[in-house]
Design an enzyme around this catalytic site. Sequence first.
Site, PDB file in Angstrom:
ATOM      1  N   ARG A 195      -0.075   5.841  -1.764  1.00 30.47           N
ATOM      2  CA  ARG A 195      -0.611   7.132  -1.301  1.00 30.47           C
ATOM      3  C   ARG A 195      -0.683   7.097   0.221  1.00 30.47           C
ATOM      4  O   ARG A 195      -0.342   6.091   0.849  1.00 30.47           O
ATOM      5  CB  ARG A 195      -1.998   7.398  -1.906  1.00 30.47           C
ATOM      6  CG  ARG A 195      -3.035   6.364  -1.549  1.00 30.47           C
ATOM      7  CD  ARG A 195      -4.452   6.781  -1.951  1.00 30.47           C
ATOM      8  NE  ARG A 195      -5.409   5.896  -1.324  1.00 30.47           N
ATOM      9  CZ  ARG A 195      -5.984   4.850  -1.915  1.00 30.47           C
ATOM     10  NH1 ARG A 195      -5.725   4.583  -3.170  1.00 30.47           N
ATOM     11  NH2 ARG A 195      -6.819   4.087  -1.235  1.00 30.47           N
ATOM     12  N   TYR A 251     -13.260  -3.591  10.633  1.00 33.00           N
ATOM     13  CA  TYR A 251     -11.933  -2.971  10.503  1.00 33.00           C
ATOM     14  C   TYR A 251     -11.162  -3.092  11.824  1.00 33.00           C
ATOM     15  O   TYR A 251      -9.996  -3.515  11.841  1.00 33.00           O
ATOM     16  CB  TYR A 251     -12.120  -1.502  10.094  1.00 33.00           C
ATOM     17  CG  TYR A 251     -10.857  -0.681  10.056  1.00 33.00           C
ATOM     18  CD1 TYR A 251     -10.045  -0.694   8.919  1.00 33.00           C
ATOM     19  CD2 TYR A 251     -10.474   0.124  11.132  1.00 33.00           C
ATOM     20  CE1 TYR A 251      -8.888   0.075   8.870  1.00 33.00           C
ATOM     21  CE2 TYR A 251      -9.325   0.888  11.088  1.00 33.00           C
ATOM     22  CZ  TYR A 251      -8.533   0.869   9.956  1.00 33.00           C
ATOM     23  OH  TYR A 251      -7.380   1.621   9.912  1.00 33.00           O
ATOM     24  N   GLY A 282       0.821  -1.221   0.000  1.00 33.62           N
ATOM     25  CA  GLY A 282       0.000   0.000   0.000  1.00 33.62           C
ATOM     26  C   GLY A 282       0.845   1.257   0.000  1.00 33.62           C
ATOM     27  O   GLY A 282       0.523   2.230   0.682  1.00 33.62           O
ATOM     28  N   THR A 312       0.220   5.084  -8.302  1.00 31.01           N
ATOM     29  CA  THR A 312      -0.172   6.488  -8.501  1.00 31.01           C
ATOM     30  C   THR A 312       0.955   7.248  -9.210  1.00 31.01           C
ATOM     31  O   THR A 312       2.126   6.829  -9.169  1.00 31.01           O
ATOM     32  CB  THR A 312      -0.423   7.163  -7.144  1.00 31.01           C
ATOM     33  OG1 THR A 312       0.759   6.991  -6.343  1.00 31.01           O
ATOM     34  CG2 THR A 312      -1.627   6.583  -6.424  1.00 31.01           C
TER      35      THR A 312
HETATM   36  N1  LIG Z   1      -6.228   7.260   7.923  1.00 29.48           N
HETATM   37  C1  LIG Z   1      -6.369   7.016   9.208  1.00 29.48           C
HETATM   38  O1  LIG Z   1      -7.021   7.777   9.955  1.00 29.48           O
HETATM   39  C2  LIG Z   1      -5.702   5.797   9.828  1.00 29.48           C
HETATM   40  C3  LIG Z   1      -5.679   5.697  11.221  1.00 29.48           C
HETATM   41  C4  LIG Z   1      -5.047   4.598  11.805  1.00 29.48           C
HETATM   42  C5  LIG Z   1      -4.470   3.628  11.023  1.00 29.48           C
HETATM   43  N2  LIG Z   1      -4.524   3.741   9.663  1.00 29.48           N
HETATM   44  C6  LIG Z   1      -3.870   2.693   8.881  1.00 29.48           C
HETATM   45  O2  LIG Z   1      -2.791   3.280   8.162  1.00 29.48           O
HETATM   46  C7  LIG Z   1      -2.558   2.520   6.962  1.00 29.48           C
HETATM   47  C8  LIG Z   1      -2.550   3.470   5.769  1.00 29.48           C
HETATM   48  O3  LIG Z   1      -3.821   4.097   5.698  1.00 29.48           O
HETATM   49  P1  LIG Z   1      -4.084   5.436   4.854  1.00 29.48           P
HETATM   50  O4  LIG Z   1      -4.991   6.287   5.674  1.00 29.48           O
HETATM   51  O5  LIG Z   1      -2.811   5.967   4.337  1.00 29.48           O
HETATM   52  O6  LIG Z   1      -5.012   4.802   3.697  1.00 29.48           O
HETATM   53  P2  LIG Z   1      -5.139   5.101   2.147  1.00 29.48           P
HETATM   54  O7  LIG Z   1      -4.766   6.489   1.804  1.00 29.48           O
HETATM   55  O8  LIG Z   1      -6.505   4.610   1.779  1.00 29.48           O
HETATM   56  O9  LIG Z   1      -4.026   4.124   1.531  1.00 29.48           O
HETATM   57  C9  LIG Z   1      -4.169   2.721   1.594  1.00 29.48           C
HETATM   58  C10 LIG Z   1      -3.111   2.086   0.725  1.00 29.48           C
HETATM   59  O10 LIG Z   1      -3.328   0.679   0.702  1.00 29.48           O
HETATM   60  C11 LIG Z   1      -3.499   0.271  -0.659  1.00 29.48           C
HETATM   61  N3  LIG Z   1      -4.406  -0.862  -0.724  1.00 29.48           N
HETATM   62  C12 LIG Z   1      -5.690  -0.957  -0.310  1.00 29.48           C
HETATM   63  N4  LIG Z   1      -6.194  -2.157  -0.619  1.00 29.48           N
HETATM   64  C13 LIG Z   1      -5.204  -2.845  -1.245  1.00 29.48           C
HETATM   65  C14 LIG Z   1      -5.115  -4.131  -1.827  1.00 29.48           C
HETATM   66  N5  LIG Z   1      -6.157  -4.983  -1.850  1.00 29.48           N
HETATM   67  N6  LIG Z   1      -3.940  -4.516  -2.377  1.00 29.48           N
HETATM   68  C15 LIG Z   1      -2.880  -3.677  -2.397  1.00 29.48           C
HETATM   69  N7  LIG Z   1      -2.898  -2.440  -1.859  1.00 29.48           N
HETATM   70  C16 LIG Z   1      -4.063  -2.025  -1.303  1.00 29.48           C
HETATM   71  C17 LIG Z   1      -4.035   1.507  -1.375  1.00 29.48           C
HETATM   72  O11 LIG Z   1      -3.833   1.485  -2.783  1.00 29.48           O
HETATM   73  P3  LIG Z   1      -4.923   0.879  -3.818  1.00 29.48           P
HETATM   74  O12 LIG Z   1      -6.267   1.314  -3.326  1.00 29.48           O
HETATM   75  O13 LIG Z   1      -4.547   1.447  -5.153  1.00 29.48           O
HETATM   76  O14 LIG Z   1      -4.741  -0.594  -3.774  1.00 29.48           O
HETATM   77  C18 LIG Z   1      -3.162   2.565  -0.726  1.00 29.48           C
HETATM   78  O15 LIG Z   1      -1.865   2.546  -1.268  1.00 29.48           O
HETATM   79  C19 LIG Z   1      -3.658   1.462   6.913  1.00 29.48           C
HETATM   80  O16 LIG Z   1      -3.166   0.242   7.430  1.00 29.48           O
HETATM   81  C20 LIG Z   1      -4.715   2.031   7.829  1.00 29.48           C
HETATM   82  O17 LIG Z   1      -5.551   1.022   8.349  1.00 29.48           O
HETATM   83  C21 LIG Z   1      -5.120   4.802   9.046  1.00 29.48           C
END
Ligand SMILES: NC(=O)c1ccc[n+]([C@@H]2O[C@H](COP(=O)([O-])OP(=O)(O)OC[C@H]3O[C@@H](n4cnc5c(N)ncnc54)[C@H](OP(=O)(O)O)[C@@H]3O)[C@@H](O)[C@H]2O)c1
Length: 251
Positions: free
Chosen positions: A23, A161, A20, A48
């Site tokens: 982005r 989740y 992932g 991306t």
């Molecule tokens: N945002 C928050 O508030 C938050 C808080 C706590 C923890 N987190 C954790 O932090 C991490 C990053 O989150 P983020 O907020 O940066 O999310 P994001 O912007 O939605 O990015 C998620 C990344 O994972 C990839 N991804 C999703 N499904 C996938 C699949 N089936 N195969 C391969 N790649 C996949 C996406 O690319 P594609 O969609 O192109 O595949 C993207 O690169 C995650 O583990 C999330 O649970 C986020």
Amino acid sequence: MSEHADPQPVPPASVVLVSGGSRGLGLAIVTDLVERGVRVAAFARTVTPELAKLAAEHSDRTHVDAVDVTDHAATSAFLRAAEQRLGPVDGLVNNAAVGQDSLHAHTAAEDIGRIVETNLTAPLRLTRLVVRRLLARGRRGRIVNVTSICAQRGFPGLVAYSATKGGMDAATRSLARELGGRMLVNAVAPGFFASEMSAVLGPTQLDQIVRRTPTGHLTEPAEVVPVVRMLLREQTNINGQVIVVDGAASV
Ligand SMILES: NC(=O)c1ccc[n+]([C@@H]2O[C@H](COP(=O)([O-])OP(=O)(O)OC[C@H]3O[C@@H](n4cnc5c(N)ncnc54)[C@H](OP(=O)(O)O)[C@@H]3O)[C@@H](O)[C@H]2O)c1
């Protein structure tokens, strides 16, 4: 069953696979590592323009491709191709995940399955793949699981989740014990930060989180990145831990 303890320190990871990495937090982690000279392999379902640009600027130390983390054959092939180009992967950041924005009673059964498959089953399989290759070569490594504060505190609309993130926190502890010091296995649990995943939160929910946060702001990816880097690169004895980065919002 546990491995015999190995007292040798685990060296810093020099080739890191980030799932992932296209982005959000994943791209921030990839950028930070590449800019510090680390060789990085990164994938997401879509590469991306930002990730493609970074890879083009540092083609000697990056390997990127479009891969779905739930496709085991594709992740295996990606890992082999990355190792041919960059050398043996000795660091793994399980960052790819999908979010949720639906009350449990209203979440379709298939959606629960997709969330569990992407956020729990797939990273466990990817970890197994990396660990097997490292152990077969007699090498050491570092694993960082990106989980969430949702694993420790309740949030409506995030039941499946949260279950996956709690599962990864639990796996972190057991794998750290099982690997007997050959690898350092830790998790980083951020609070909410702005990204595509959290875009479903409305201004009222975001205001509420900020008001509950002693440091007075939402966590920034840039505030999580140094912790991930430390776990991958610094000489520490941190193992089997979940490090919360949320400005004490959950304390
Ligand atoms: N945002 C928050 O508030 C938050 C808080 C706590 C923890 N987190 C954790 O932090 C991490 C990053 O989150 P983020 O907020 O940066 O999310 P994001 O912007 O939605 O990015 C998620 C990344 O994972 C990839 N991804 C999703 N499904 C996938 C699949 N089936 N195969 C391969 N790649 C996949 C996406 O690319 P594609 O969609 O192109 O595949 C993207 O690169 C995650 O583990 C999330 O649970 C986020």
